[in-house]
Scaffold this motif. Structure first.
Motif, PDB file in Angstrom:
ATOM      1  N   LYS A 158      63.499 -24.969 -30.147  1.00 35.68           N
ATOM      2  CA  LYS A 158      62.565 -24.566 -31.298  1.00 35.68           C
ATOM      3  C   LYS A 158      61.870 -23.370 -30.976  1.00 35.68           C
ATOM      4  N   ALA A 159      61.869 -22.882 -31.627  1.00 36.91           N
ATOM      5  CA  ALA A 159      61.452 -21.202 -31.592  1.00 36.91           C
ATOM      6  C   ALA A 159      59.871 -21.028 -30.991  1.00 36.91           C
ATOM      7  N   SER A 160      59.183 -21.678 -31.786  1.00 32.53           N
ATOM      8  CA  SER A 160      57.816 -21.487 -31.561  1.00 32.53           C
ATOM      9  C   SER A 160      57.092 -22.789 -31.850  1.00 32.53           C
ATOM     10  N   VAL A 161      56.567 -23.449 -30.548  1.00 32.72           N
ATOM     11  CA  VAL A 161      56.229 -24.812 -30.542  1.00 32.72           C
ATOM     12  C   VAL A 161      54.631 -24.928 -30.776  1.00 32.72           C
ATOM     13  N   HIS A 162      54.190 -26.019 -31.325  1.00 33.07           N
ATOM     14  CA  HIS A 162      52.645 -26.116 -31.790  1.00 33.07           C
ATOM     15  C   HIS A 162      52.367 -27.519 -31.051  1.00 33.07           C
ATOM     16  N   TRP A 163      50.999 -27.299 -30.849  1.00 31.60           N
ATOM     17  CA  TRP A 163      50.370 -28.474 -29.788  1.00 31.60           C
ATOM     18  C   TRP A 163      50.896 -29.893 -30.559  1.00 31.60           C
ATOM     19  N   SER A 164      51.068 -30.092 -31.932  1.00 38.63           N
ATOM     20  CA  SER A 164      51.417 -31.149 -32.149  1.00 38.63           C
ATOM     21  C   SER A 164      52.816 -31.775 -32.040  1.00 38.63           C
ATOM     22  N   ASP A 165      53.770 -30.929 -31.461  1.00 39.69           N
ATOM     23  CA  ASP A 165      54.946 -31.335 -31.132  1.00 39.69           C
ATOM     24  C   ASP A 165      54.893 -31.905 -29.695  1.00 39.69           C
ATOM     25  N   SER A 166      53.733 -32.126 -29.257  1.00 39.59           N
ATOM     26  CA  SER A 166      53.485 -32.786 -27.881  1.00 39.59           C
ATOM     27  C   SER A 166      53.966 -34.292 -27.947  1.00 39.59           C
ATOM     28  N   ALA A 167      54.930 -34.741 -27.374  1.00 40.40           N
ATOM     29  CA  ALA A 167      55.536 -36.055 -27.748  1.00 40.40           C
ATOM     30  C   ALA A 167      56.591 -36.352 -26.671  1.00 40.40           C
ATOM     31  N   PHE A 193      70.846 -44.337 -25.615  1.00 43.37           N
ATOM     32  CA  PHE A 193      69.649 -43.354 -25.514  1.00 43.37           C
ATOM     33  C   PHE A 193      69.598 -42.621 -24.150  1.00 43.37           C
ATOM     34  N   GLY A 194      69.062 -41.482 -23.778  1.00 42.44           N
ATOM     35  CA  GLY A 194      68.608 -40.794 -22.897  1.00 42.44           C
ATOM     36  C   GLY A 194      67.375 -41.487 -22.295  1.00 42.44           C
ATOM     37  N   THR A 195      67.182 -40.933 -21.228  1.00 46.62           N
ATOM     38  CA  THR A 195      65.704 -41.597 -20.749  1.00 46.62           C
ATOM     39  C   THR A 195      64.447 -40.961 -21.316  1.00 46.62           C
ATOM     40  N   GLY A 196      64.547 -39.742 -22.124  1.00 43.85           N
ATOM     41  CA  GLY A 196      63.580 -39.098 -22.693  1.00 43.85           C
ATOM     42  C   GLY A 196      63.311 -37.918 -22.060  1.00 43.85           C
ATOM     43  N   THR A 197      62.415 -36.848 -22.570  1.00 44.00           N
ATOM     44  CA  THR A 197      61.509 -35.736 -22.145  1.00 44.00           C
ATOM     45  C   THR A 197      60.232 -35.833 -22.718  1.00 44.00           C
ATOM     46  N   LYS A 198      59.459 -35.828 -21.880  1.00 42.30           N
ATOM     47  CA  LYS A 198      58.081 -35.670 -22.374  1.00 42.30           C
ATOM     48  C   LYS A 198      57.590 -34.430 -22.482  1.00 42.30           C
ATOM     49  N   LEU A 199      57.295 -34.080 -23.737  1.00 44.51           N
ATOM     50  CA  LEU A 199      56.889 -32.524 -23.710  1.00 44.51           C
ATOM     51  C   LEU A 199      55.489 -32.512 -24.169  1.00 44.51           C
ATOM     52  N   GLN A 200      54.570 -31.690 -23.261  1.00 47.85           N
ATOM     53  CA  GLN A 200      53.474 -31.286 -23.428  1.00 47.85           C
ATOM     54  C   GLN A 200      53.062 -29.788 -23.738  1.00 47.85           C
ATOM     55  N   VAL A 201      52.576 -29.530 -24.834  1.00 48.09           N
ATOM     56  CA  VAL A 201      52.114 -28.227 -25.268  1.00 48.09           C
ATOM     57  C   VAL A 201      50.662 -27.708 -25.089  1.00 48.09           C
TER      58      VAL A 201
END
Lengths: 117, 113
Positions: free
Chosen positions: B78-87, B103-111
């Motif tokens: 994603k070119a530009s992340v927003h706080w709401s992308d945290s998931a 499924f993979g084990t998942g990646t927790k994204l914190q913006v």
């Protein structure tokens, strides 16, 4: 379109009790999938049906777990003699897949959070 | 054995920065590939999917992913992340059309601000 409906959303059972989880697929969808999500194991496939027939249950624990799809509007996952390690979020998904690639999107329900005490 | 690997359990990025979440698959052929997002205590929402053709696929909310057969990868960008992308973001693969997904084990994204 209400999406995939799962009931109950939360269930607490005592060790040794039975738990039945319900899934209502999107109307017209021919395939129903069950997955289990835990922190330790992540997202795991359990079983799936197509046109109400069981196709693959290779992910189901051989004891205590069973799944049915008695009609095209709902599927159930039953866990007998529940154990604490069965605590998880159980996700149901449906798709219109008949094997054609572009019909293949799986739509997930919100899950049932099962806690076995 | 078939597998999907997400090597990063957690990723932290600043709001407005670009993002790449990594996914590698191990299948005998080329599987169908998916990225999902899961917001806290909610179900999975499909971001995008790849079946064939153009290796760069566009998804919802500005996400895209690039398939690489040589690298057995399907990275999300994603070119530009927003706080709401945290998931939590999951990569998934399906060996044959209409079968179950792995499924993979998942990646927790914190913006962060």
């Amino acid at each position: 379109n209400a999406g995939v409906i799962q009931t109950p959303r939360h269930k607490v059972t005592g060790k040794g009790q039975e738990a039945t989880l319900w899934c209502e697929p999107i109307s017209g969808h021919s395939a129903v999938f069950w997955y289990r999500q835990t922190i330790v194991q992540g997202l795991e496939f359990l079983t799936y049906f197509r046109n109400q027939a069981p196709i693959d249950d290779s992910g189901m624990p051989k004891e205590r777990f069973s799944a049915q799809m008695p009609n095209q509007s709902h599927s159930t996952l039953k866990i007998q003699s529940t154990q604490p390690q069965d605590s998880a979020v159980y996700l149901c998904a449906s798709s219109s897949s008949t094997g054609g690639a572009y019909q293949d999107t799986q739509y997930f329900g919100p899950g049932t959070r099962l806690l076995v005490l | 054995a078939q597998s999907v690997t997400q090597p990063d359990a957690r990723v932290t990025v600043s709001e407005g920065a670009s993002l790449q979440l990594r996914c590698k698959y191990s299948y005998s052929g080329t599987p169908y590939l998916f990225w999902y997002v899961q917001y806290q205590r909610q179900g999975l929402q499909l971001l995008l999917k790849y079946y064939s053709g153009d290796p760069v696929v566009q998804g919802v909310n500005g996400f895209e992913a690039e398939f690489s057969k040589s690298d057995s990868s399907f990275h999300l960008r994603k070119a530009s992340v927003h706080w709401s992308d945290s998931a939590v973001y999951f990569c998934a693969a399906e060996a044959d059309s209409g079968t179950y997904q792995r499924f993979g084990t998942g990646t927790k994204l914190q913006v962060v601000p």
